[in-house]
Write a protein that holds these residues in place. Structure first.
Motif, PDB file in Angstrom:
ATOM      1  N   PRO A  10       0.835  -1.211   0.000  1.00 18.77           N
ATOM      2  CA  PRO A  10       0.000   0.000   0.000  1.00 18.77           C
ATOM      3  C   PRO A  10       0.868   1.259   0.000  1.00 18.77           C
ATOM      4  CG  PRO A  10       0.109  -0.906   2.221  1.00 18.77           C
ATOM      5  CD  PRO A  10       0.938  -1.812   1.332  1.00 18.77           C
ATOM      6  N   GLN A  12       0.954   3.597  -2.383  1.00 22.90           N
ATOM      7  CA  GLN A  12       0.490   4.677  -3.252  1.00 22.90           C
ATOM      8  C   GLN A  12      -0.996   4.892  -3.013  1.00 22.90           C
ATOM      9  OE1 GLN A  12       1.335   2.856  -7.061  1.00 22.90           O
ATOM     10  NE2 GLN A  12       0.582   0.913  -6.268  1.00 22.90           N
ATOM     11  N   ASP A  13      -1.482   6.066  -3.426  1.00 21.85           N
ATOM     12  CA  ASP A  13      -2.904   6.342  -3.226  1.00 21.85           C
ATOM     13  C   ASP A  13      -3.748   5.452  -4.125  1.00 21.85           C
ATOM     14  OD1 ASP A  13      -2.360   8.260  -1.333  1.00 21.85           O
ATOM     15  OD2 ASP A  13      -2.173   9.854  -2.826  1.00 21.85           O
ATOM     16  N   SER A  14      -3.181   5.067  -5.258  1.00 23.15           N
ATOM     17  CA  SER A  14      -3.915   4.213  -6.187  1.00 23.15           C
ATOM     18  C   SER A  14      -2.971   3.171  -6.765  1.00 23.15           C
ATOM     19  CB  SER A  14      -4.470   5.073  -7.336  1.00 23.15           C
ATOM     20  OG  SER A  14      -4.994   4.229  -8.353  1.00 23.15           O
ATOM     21  N   ARG A  58      -4.195   4.229   2.728  1.00 23.59           N
ATOM     22  CA  ARG A  58      -3.775   3.458   1.549  1.00 23.59           C
ATOM     23  C   ARG A  58      -3.990   1.960   1.728  1.00 23.59           C
ATOM     24  NH1 ARG A  58       1.962   6.510   0.222  1.00 23.59           N
ATOM     25  NH2 ARG A  58       1.056   8.289  -0.875  1.00 23.59           N
ATOM     26  N   THR A  62      -6.094  -0.025  -0.950  1.00 20.59           N
ATOM     27  CA  THR A  62      -5.540  -1.145  -1.714  1.00 20.59           C
ATOM     28  C   THR A  62      -6.492  -2.337  -1.665  1.00 20.59           C
ATOM     29  OG1 THR A  62      -3.311  -0.355  -1.256  1.00 20.59           O
ATOM     30  CG2 THR A  62      -3.504  -2.645  -1.968  1.00 20.59           C
TER      31      THR A  62
END
Ligand code: TYM
Length: 330
Positions: A10, A12-14, A58, A62
């Protein structure tokens, strides 16, 4: 059913479309045939500096993207790595059978540590692949669906399993990587000779991004000075990457796409690809947003996942402790 394990950090934000095509798509298709276990590997992500609140956000995001992409919590266990203490515990035992030089040869470690320098490199980054081996070996996973960049780490997991079995008797299943060549290495849109990664946001297509942003990134993807739409990784890495993504999402083969785009320009290809990408990612994004609107439900799914896998992990760890001669508590 044979067991399967995989995970994503996790960090990154996306997630990006490399994570999606390289791994997640296979996770979804393989959950029918395998008893699948999918983890959000939050302990791994502590190797980079991150704000604690951001990490929590995050981690849920995820998990939400796994489900939104089609991982079914009724079929597959979805859980947070740190919720099962055995991951960290098995890592210690495995680190004691891993050579210092062996860990130092991991190319991801070499790349990252040479960028950060020895003072900027934490020991967690060095032992990272051992934690990954523990993730897999704890569950007797026969298969591990990942992208190409994880191949060497998988090889280490296999070596550790074989070494342990050789020294202490059959204990671990030796895991096989599951890597689909066509999508194993999605490249960065801005720098098509490097893999798409979290560290280069402008060159990635994000699952949770606004569709307009996605279309814009595809439009501004780096290509080349020719006009011909043809797959050629060496001469035309940008166009080849766009064709790979297109083919994976749309089902047409690359050869078919080449024929269909004969006489057309890069602009046409990018415009159509943007539509295809938004068509696939749009619904995933919406489902993920809905799931994130109800964090209590998401946490319940994650608690249920951890509860399902914990007995497997604790049985493996007990077996390992016994094999190496740790005295059982009475
Ligand atoms: P991570 O979080 O970097 O990436 C998650 C998954 O996405 C794949 N991937 C790609 N595939 C194709 N093209 C790309 N550009 C691309 N970028 C990423 C990765 O190969 C991965 O499958 N160490 C792992 C996480 C992990 C793990 C595990 C995986 C921890 N424990 C146990 C499998 C089993 C990682 O950092 O992946």
């Amino acid at each position: 059913r044979p067991r399967l394990f995989s995970g994503m950090q996790p960090t990154q934000d996306s997630l990006h479309i490399g994570n999606y095509l390289g791994a997640l798509v296979n996770w979804v298709s393989m959950q029918e045939e395998f008893e699948a276990i999918y983890s959000v590997v939050d302990l791994h992500s502590l190797t980079v500096d991150v704000d604690p609140g951001v990490l929590r956000t995050r981690t849920r995001a995820t998990a939400a993207q796994y489900i939104a992409a089609g991982v079914d919590p009724a079929k597959s266990a979805i859980f947070v790595q740190s919720h099962v203490a055995e991951h960290a515990e098995l890592t210690w035992v495995l680190s004691c059978i891993t050579g210092f030089g062996e860990a130092g040869r991991m190319t991801q470690f070499k790349d990252k540590s040479s960028k950060r320098g020895s003072e900027g490199t934490n020991v967690g980054l060095f032992t990272y692949p051992i934690l990954m081996a523990a993730d897999i070996l704890l569950y007797d996973a026969a298969r591990v669906p990942v992208g190409e960049d994880q191949r060497q780490h998988l090889e280490l997991s296999r070596n550790l399993a074989q070494r342990f079995n050789g020294r202490y008797g059959e204990t671990f299943v030796v895991p096989e990587p599951h890597i689909l060549q066509a999508t194993a290495k999605i490249q960065d849109l801005q720098e098509p000779t490097a893999k798409m990664s979290k560290t280069s946001p402008a060159g990635s297509i994000d699952l949770l991004a606004d569709p307009k942003q996605t279309a814009k990134r595809i439009r501004s993807a780096v290509t080349d000075l020719e006009r011909e739409i043809r797959y050629d990784e060496a001469e035309k890495p940008g166009i080849s990457n766009l064709l790979s993504i297109y083919s994976a999402l749309d089902g047409r083969t690359i050869a078919q796409l080449e024929t269909d785009y004969e006489g057309k320009g890069y602009g046409d290809l990018k415009k159509d690809l943007a539509e295809v990408v938004v068509g696939v990612l749009g619904p995933i994004r919406e489902r993920a947003m809905q799931l994130l609107d109800d964090p209590a439900e998401l946490d319940r799914i994650l608690a249920d996942g951890a509860e399902r896998v914990r007995p497997i992990a604790s049985a493996t760890l007990a077996r390992v402790y016994d094999r190496v001669g740790l005295l059982a508590p009475s």
